[in-house]
Design a protein around this motif. Structure first.
Motif, mmCIF file in Angstrom:
data_model
loop_
_atom_site.group_PDB
_atom_site.id
_atom_site.type_symbol
_atom_site.label_atom_id
_atom_site.label_comp_id
_atom_site.label_asym_id
_atom_site.label_seq_id
_atom_site.Cartn_x
_atom_site.Cartn_y
_atom_site.Cartn_z
ATOM 1 N N PHE A 35 2.509 6.494 -4.564
ATOM 2 C CA PHE A 35 3.063 7.418 -3.918
ATOM 3 C C PHE A 35 3.897 6.630 -2.395
ATOM 4 N N ARG A 36 5.704 6.595 -2.529
ATOM 5 C CA ARG A 36 5.577 6.076 -1.048
ATOM 6 C C ARG A 36 6.836 7.273 -0.175
ATOM 7 N N TRP A 37 6.124 6.936 0.645
ATOM 8 C CA TRP A 37 6.735 8.284 1.911
ATOM 9 C C TRP A 37 6.970 7.199 3.058
ATOM 10 N N GLY A 38 8.094 8.121 3.404
ATOM 11 C CA GLY A 38 8.891 7.883 4.259
ATOM 12 C C GLY A 38 9.366 8.462 5.523
ATOM 13 N N TYR A 39 8.641 8.236 7.180
ATOM 14 C CA TYR A 39 9.164 10.146 7.627
ATOM 15 C C TYR A 39 9.011 9.211 9.261
ATOM 16 N N THR A 40 9.787 9.746 10.636
ATOM 17 C CA THR A 40 9.772 10.032 11.655
ATOM 18 C C THR A 40 8.815 10.630 12.053
ATOM 19 N N LEU A 41 7.763 10.283 12.665
ATOM 20 C CA LEU A 41 6.438 11.173 13.550
ATOM 21 C C LEU A 41 6.548 11.005 14.842
ATOM 22 N N ALA A 42 6.412 12.461 15.521
ATOM 23 C CA ALA A 42 6.029 12.175 17.411
ATOM 24 C C ALA A 42 4.737 12.701 17.524
ATOM 25 N N HIS A 95 8.979 8.765 19.158
ATOM 26 C CA HIS A 95 9.637 9.000 17.684
ATOM 27 C C HIS A 95 8.782 7.677 17.149
ATOM 28 N N VAL A 96 8.024 7.468 16.130
ATOM 29 C CA VAL A 96 8.270 6.036 15.106
ATOM 30 C C VAL A 96 7.952 5.979 14.070
ATOM 31 N N GLU A 97 8.702 5.374 13.196
ATOM 32 C CA GLU A 97 9.068 5.724 12.139
ATOM 33 C C GLU A 97 7.654 5.256 10.591
ATOM 34 N N PHE A 98 7.444 5.762 9.868
ATOM 35 C CA PHE A 98 6.443 5.615 8.993
ATOM 36 C C PHE A 98 6.627 4.555 7.804
ATOM 37 N N ASP A 99 6.538 4.053 7.133
ATOM 38 C CA ASP A 99 6.998 3.277 5.813
ATOM 39 C C ASP A 99 5.422 3.242 5.263
ATOM 40 N N ASP A 100 5.471 4.388 4.344
ATOM 41 C CA ASP A 100 3.665 5.012 4.144
ATOM 42 C C ASP A 100 3.526 5.097 2.624
ATOM 43 N N TRP A 101 2.542 4.194 2.097
ATOM 44 C CA TRP A 101 2.230 3.846 0.410
ATOM 45 C C TRP A 101 0.418 4.071 0.152
#
Length: 180
Positions: free
Chosen positions: A126-133, A142-148
């Motif tokens: 599962f690949r999940w992309g989001y921006t976390l505060a 505001h940090v970008e996550f490339d989450d696998w």
């Protein structure tokens, strides 16, 4: 060859390499035939424990944490209620609200996520992309996550997320989920 031509050739070569390197990373389709098959609605249902570390860009462990997750689904809508406990004694709560869109695609929101997270499952991944505060030293980044995530068996899933800001690699989060 003039100095200007050499600079132009060098700049073009570096830019081409950067574009090719950006495309060279894994894609979710690379895992389509890997087993066991991950169904987020099935795996994230019930109570899970997670154990993780945050490493900075040099690979040094900066913080350890545990998470208790209480997960449930009603039709295509899921809730992942997460309680974090960090090695420095701090705690945090995050509640993800997920929506299954069909064909392995998902969206998600949480109070500290900017906008909507987008994800896709194929095979065991599962690949999940989001921006976390993310609060850091009294400020919010505001940090970008490339989450696998990778399903290992019916109880264990491994997770590796790369964090970046303005395209600069900040560190990684690595954790394991264990279904009770």
């Amino acid at each position: 060859m003039t100095t200007l031509n050499r600079r132009l050739l060098l700049t073009t070569g570096v830019a081409s390499l950067a574009v090719l390197t950006g495309c060279a990373g894994p894609q979710i389709g690379d895992y389509a035939n890997d087993r066991p098959t991950l169904d987020l609605r099935s795996y994230f249902n019930g109570t899970l424990d997670a154990y993780g570390v945050f490493t900075d860009r040099s690979g040094k462990v900066v913080k350890r944490f545990t998470v208790v997750m209480r997960c449930s689904w009603t039709g295509e809508d899921g809730v992942l209620d997460e309680d974090f406990s960090y090695s420095d004694g701090t705690t945090q709560k995050r509640i993800w609200r997920l929506k299954h869109l069909g064909n392995g695609r998902y969206t998600g929101t949480a109070d500290d996520v900017i906008g909507t997270a987008l994800g896709e499952a194929r095979g065991n991944a599962f690949r999940w992309g989001y921006t976390l505060a993310l609060p850091v030293d009294g400020k919010v980044w505001h940090v970008e996550f490339d989450d696998w995530m990778y399903l290992m068996n019916d109880r264990v899933m491994l997770n590796k997320a790369s964090m970046s800001k303005f395209g600069i690699h900040l560190g990684e989060v690595t954790l394991s989920f264990v279904k009770r």
